[in-house]
Design a protein around this motif. Sequence first.
Motif, PDB file in Angstrom:
ATOM      1  N   VAL A 167       0.676  -1.344   0.119  1.00 36.50           N
ATOM      2  CA  VAL A 167       0.155  -0.009   0.036  1.00 36.50           C
ATOM      3  C   VAL A 167       0.674   1.133  -0.083  1.00 36.50           C
ATOM      4  O   VAL A 167       1.833   1.590   0.795  1.00 36.50           O
ATOM      5  CB  VAL A 167      -1.033   0.070   1.286  1.00 36.50           C
ATOM      6  N   GLY A 168       0.727   2.054  -0.987  1.00 37.70           N
ATOM      7  CA  GLY A 168       1.378   3.376  -1.021  1.00 37.70           C
ATOM      8  C   GLY A 168       0.819   4.480  -0.506  1.00 37.70           C
ATOM      9  O   GLY A 168      -0.505   4.560  -0.996  1.00 37.70           O
ATOM     10  N   TYR A 169       1.080   5.216   0.240  1.00 37.19           N
ATOM     11  CA  TYR A 169       0.349   6.290   0.804  1.00 37.19           C
ATOM     12  C   TYR A 169       1.199   7.685   1.153  1.00 37.19           C
ATOM     13  O   TYR A 169       2.239   7.546   1.667  1.00 37.19           O
ATOM     14  CB  TYR A 169      -0.389   5.960   2.275  1.00 37.19           C
ATOM     15  N   ASN A 170       0.689   8.783   0.684  1.00 34.02           N
ATOM     16  CA  ASN A 170       1.554   9.733   0.707  1.00 34.02           C
ATOM     17  C   ASN A 170       0.981  10.870   1.613  1.00 34.02           C
ATOM     18  O   ASN A 170       1.530  12.110   1.754  1.00 34.02           O
ATOM     19  CB  ASN A 170       1.727  10.437  -0.864  1.00 34.02           C
ATOM     20  N   GLY A 171      -0.192  10.532   2.294  1.00 36.14           N
ATOM     21  CA  GLY A 171      -0.724  11.492   3.298  1.00 36.14           C
ATOM     22  C   GLY A 171      -1.529  12.525   2.768  1.00 36.14           C
ATOM     23  O   GLY A 171      -2.077  13.437   3.491  1.00 36.14           O
ATOM     24  N   ARG A 172      -1.685  12.340   1.429  1.00 35.14           N
ATOM     25  CA  ARG A 172      -2.436  13.547   0.731  1.00 35.14           C
ATOM     26  C   ARG A 172      -3.687  12.870  -0.005  1.00 35.14           C
ATOM     27  O   ARG A 172      -4.795  13.538   0.163  1.00 35.14           O
ATOM     28  CB  ARG A 172      -1.691  14.332  -0.040  1.00 35.14           C
ATOM     29  N   HIS A 173      -3.536  11.855  -0.419  1.00 33.96           N
ATOM     30  CA  HIS A 173      -4.528  11.010  -1.052  1.00 33.96           C
ATOM     31  C   HIS A 173      -4.793   9.688  -0.654  1.00 33.96           C
ATOM     32  O   HIS A 173      -4.141   9.471   0.470  1.00 33.96           O
ATOM     33  CB  HIS A 173      -4.126  10.773  -2.550  1.00 33.96           C
ATOM     34  N   VAL A 174      -5.949   9.035  -1.020  1.00 27.59           N
ATOM     35  CA  VAL A 174      -6.180   7.909   0.071  1.00 27.59           C
ATOM     36  C   VAL A 174      -5.380   6.807  -0.476  1.00 27.59           C
ATOM     37  O   VAL A 174      -4.419   6.932  -1.316  1.00 27.59           O
ATOM     38  CB  VAL A 174      -7.459   7.352  -0.544  1.00 27.59           C
ATOM     39  N   PRO A 175      -5.094   5.821   0.305  1.00 28.44           N
ATOM     40  CA  PRO A 175      -4.175   4.590   0.342  1.00 28.44           C
ATOM     41  C   PRO A 175      -4.291   3.921  -1.116  1.00 28.44           C
ATOM     42  O   PRO A 175      -5.641   3.734  -1.618  1.00 28.44           O
ATOM     43  CB  PRO A 175      -4.298   3.713   1.308  1.00 28.44           C
ATOM     44  N   LYS A 176      -3.060   3.412  -1.867  1.00 26.37           N
ATOM     45  CA  LYS A 176      -3.388   2.812  -3.301  1.00 26.37           C
ATOM     46  C   LYS A 176      -2.365   1.822  -3.149  1.00 26.37           C
ATOM     47  O   LYS A 176      -1.243   1.538  -2.691  1.00 26.37           O
ATOM     48  CB  LYS A 176      -3.014   3.952  -4.294  1.00 26.37           C
ATOM     49  N   LEU A 177      -3.059   0.786  -3.956  1.00 31.30           N
ATOM     50  CA  LEU A 177      -2.298  -0.580  -4.017  1.00 31.30           C
ATOM     51  C   LEU A 177      -1.213  -0.397  -5.120  1.00 31.30           C
ATOM     52  O   LEU A 177      -1.588   0.068  -6.030  1.00 31.30           O
ATOM     53  CB  LEU A 177      -3.204  -1.712  -4.266  1.00 31.30           C
ATOM     54  N   ALA A 178      -0.091  -0.547  -4.601  1.00 35.59           N
ATOM     55  CA  ALA A 178       1.091  -0.583  -5.652  1.00 35.59           C
ATOM     56  C   ALA A 178       2.028  -2.093  -5.726  1.00 35.59           C
ATOM     57  O   ALA A 178       1.696  -2.893  -5.184  1.00 35.59           O
ATOM     58  CB  ALA A 178       2.141   0.387  -5.213  1.00 35.59           C
ATOM     59  N   TYR A 179       2.639  -2.091  -6.894  1.00 33.70           N
ATOM     60  CA  TYR A 179       3.353  -3.178  -7.346  1.00 33.70           C
ATOM     61  C   TYR A 179       4.488  -3.211  -7.884  1.00 33.70           C
ATOM     62  O   TYR A 179       5.016  -2.085  -8.515  1.00 33.70           O
ATOM     63  CB  TYR A 179       2.372  -4.124  -8.322  1.00 33.70           C
TER      64      TYR A 179
END
Length: 237
Positions: A167-179
């Motif tokens: 899970v990639g999360y930048n603190g600004r957008h919702v969490p996103k699944l990454a590969y």
Amino acid sequence: PVWEAPADADMLGTIQNGKEIEFYFSSDEGEKKVSIPVEKILGQETSHPFIDRVEINPIISSSENIWDSQAAFNPTAIYEDGKVYIFYRAIGDTNMSVVMCAESIDGVHIDKKHAKPIYIPKLDFERPDGDHPDTNYKHKSWAWGGVGGCEDPKVTKIGDDLHMFYVGYNGRHVPKLAYTRIRYEDFKNGDWDKWRKPVLLLENKEVISKSGMVFPEKIHGKYCVMHRIYPDIQIDF
């Protein structure tokens, strides 16, 4: 049936308690519990019917290392070359999530913890505010767990490669699944700069996607990915 609930029962949950399975339910008469021996459910020949929590816990804890000084949790594991490699989410002095790795012969006793992360945030969608992963970020996360970063890895070895979803999360957008992926030999040799450039499974910034993994073998000639598109579970080929 192992047990048939009353017609007015509203099931609350089921747990294992020692050698019994406990069914909890509520009815017109209030909350109740029914206990049934494990042997009755699975038969006399079943010696270890359920997973047992090991006595040595936790097997990995936070430490004085700047990378996991706050927390070590949500791991995944693979077994290769007689070792269990445990990839876990760590939060350290920067308050940012990274992926650390520990090695174990038996999967319980930790023989080695690598001092540096095997994977750190690289791109904008997974890097909190700041110019470098060593920055002391101040942006607060949407929930407990630091300010963001690379969270909750899931790793599968297919052929010569390790495939990692996180899970990639930048603190600004919702969490996103990454590969991303890396050759197993590069990983084993400590060449952790050779992870491929990560990609998002979903570009939509408003859709929460988490909990992704790929099965170790193809199904009908295709790779099969299971992931969570909040609040549901989805399977894609």
